[in-house]
Design a protein around this motif. Structure first.
Motif, short mmCIF file in Angstrom:
data_model
loop_
_atom_site.label_atom_id
_atom_site.label_comp_id
_atom_site.label_asym_id
_atom_site.label_seq_id
_atom_site.Cartn_x
_atom_site.Cartn_y
_atom_site.Cartn_z
N SER A 141 0.72 -1.36 0.11
CA SER A 141 -0.05 0.03 0.21
C SER A 141 0.94 1.06 -0.02
O SER A 141 2.03 1.23 0.63
CB SER A 141 -1.11 -0.04 1.21
N GLY A 164 1.13 6.00 -0.10
CA GLY A 164 0.56 7.01 -0.05
C GLY A 164 1.63 8.02 -0.11
O GLY A 164 2.93 7.85 0.06
N SER A 220 -2.76 3.14 -4.97
CA SER A 220 -2.62 3.26 -3.49
C SER A 220 -2.30 2.04 -3.11
O SER A 220 -2.15 1.64 -2.19
CB SER A 220 -3.75 3.79 -3.06
N SER A 221 -2.73 0.75 -3.79
CA SER A 221 -2.60 -0.65 -3.53
C SER A 221 -2.36 -1.61 -4.65
O SER A 221 -2.94 -1.40 -5.55
CB SER A 221 -3.99 -1.23 -2.81
N SER A 272 -7.36 3.44 -5.21
CA SER A 272 -7.40 4.02 -3.94
C SER A 272 -8.37 3.67 -2.89
O SER A 272 -9.46 3.28 -3.21
CB SER A 272 -7.91 5.56 -3.88
N ASP A 273 -8.04 3.21 -1.82
CA ASP A 273 -8.87 2.31 -0.84
C ASP A 273 -10.19 3.06 -0.65
O ASP A 273 -11.26 2.41 -0.27
CB ASP A 273 -8.07 2.21 0.46
N GLU A 324 -8.61 11.36 -3.12
CA GLU A 324 -7.56 12.08 -3.31
C GLU A 324 -6.71 11.60 -2.33
O GLU A 324 -7.22 11.63 -1.08
CB GLU A 324 -7.52 13.43 -3.71
N LEU A 325 -5.45 11.08 -2.28
CA LEU A 325 -4.70 10.84 -1.13
C LEU A 325 -3.92 12.17 -0.70
O LEU A 325 -3.51 13.18 -1.40
CB LEU A 325 -3.50 9.92 -1.62
N THR A 326 -4.02 12.18 0.80
CA THR A 326 -3.34 13.28 1.56
C THR A 326 -2.10 12.95 2.22
O THR A 326 -2.02 11.55 2.52
CB THR A 326 -4.33 13.92 2.40
N TYR A 327 -1.01 13.87 2.76
CA TYR A 327 -0.21 13.21 3.06
C TYR A 327 0.35 14.34 4.44
O TYR A 327 0.49 15.40 4.17
CB TYR A 327 0.96 13.33 2.45
N GLY A 349 6.48 10.36 0.11
CA GLY A 349 5.70 9.15 0.16
C GLY A 349 6.09 8.15 0.95
O GLY A 349 7.08 8.15 1.67
#
Length: 292
Positions: A75, A77, A86-87, A100-101, A105-108, A127
């Motif tokens: 996984s 991010g 994401s996976s 994406s799970d 949108e992915l955040t960090y 990441g």
């Protein structure tokens, strides 16, 4: 089990996101703590796939080898510069297509608190990547990695692979071609889905001993595997059917295959019932008419 196209996508993703980065590497689960210490703080200088094996190369001449097996998955991010799936991993965990799970949108804000049995965590400036459930995960020297790769067959996704090595191994064997395609020392990266689908697409009886196939048949089977797996790399999922079957757009899981997991259903070509049996401890699907 993730097939070769997924591992090549992993290698590309590590190459685009992490190569050139000095990585913080840990084992939240603890089972890989000693291996993590050997590569923690090193810079990732390369990533490659050979069949179902992933090799991450570091600047201290050590490599992380990962074989996901039946249940392994990565996984990912990162911040807003992160681009990628994401996976990626076992279909039983994340499906044939990487998404994406949560579909957002992915955040960090730095890597999240580890959830579940995270064997390895890699953290870069933009990441992170977590590995869970692999069959194999070890740190090797480049020489040790080369020894492992030397025992693998040619990879259809390697543009420099030697298809003649595949042809020679098949044509001297009495083993059924369906079993040979699952033997990673004969051809690297083909799994149960590609095995069933490329045999159907070439209209080959899966029980035919390798030595009874002509050189032309074996060469055509290699080319079919190359085409199907390249499509998997492009799309992030295995779709082997003609687009006419799904009428444009995106193929549903039901529309994606000719015979795989279609036991008892009508063949898409001849309407015979697709059969299933067991070969080498894996389910084998085929059409008794098209592949007679």
């Amino acid at each position: 089990m993730p097939e070769g196209h997924s591992v090549h996508r992993l290698a590309r993703q590590f190459g685009s996101v992490f190569v050139g980065e000095r990585l913080s590497i840990s084992s939240p689960q603890g089972r890989f703590a000693a291996g993590a210490r050997r590569i923690d703080g090193q810079t990732l200088v390369g990533s490659r796939a050979h069949g179902k094996q992933l090799f991450l190369t570091f600047d201290n001449d050590l490599e992380l080898r990962v074989h996901l097996g039946l249940y392994g998955a990565w996984s990912f991010g990162g911040d807003d510069t992160f681009r990628g799936a994401s996976s990626i991993g076992a279909p039983r965990r994340v499906g044939e297509q990487e998404t994406s799970d949560d579909g957002e949108e992915l955040t960090y804000a730095g890597p999240p608190t580890p959830v579940g049995a995270v064997r390895v965590r890699l953290v870069a400036s933009h990441g992170w990547a977590d590995l869970r459930g692999p069959t194999a995960c070890e740190v090797l020297t480049s020489g040790e990695s080369a020894m492992i790769e030397s025992k693998l067959g040619p990879d259809p996704l390697d543009p420099h692979a030697d298809p003649e090595a595949f042809t020679a191994r098949v044509r001297r064997s009495r083993t059924p071609i369906a079993a040979l395609l699952m033997n990673q020392s004969v051809i690297a990266g083909v799994g149960n889905v590609y095995r069933a689908e490329v045999l159907f697409r070439r209209r080959l009886n899966p029980q035919t001993p390798g030595r009874e196939l002509s050189t032309t048949d074996v060469q055509a089977l290699w080319s079919e595997a190359v085409a199907a797996m390249l499509n998997g790399v492009r799309n992030g999922r295995i779709v082997t059917t003609d687009p006419l079957i799904w009428g444009g757009g995106v193929a549903t899981p039901e529309e994606a295959h000719y015979v795989y997991r279609r036991a008892g259903k009508q063949c898409r070509v001849c309407n015979a019932k697709v059969l299933v049996s067991e070969l080498a401890a894996r389910k084998l699907y085929w059409c008794p008419d098209c592949q007679s």
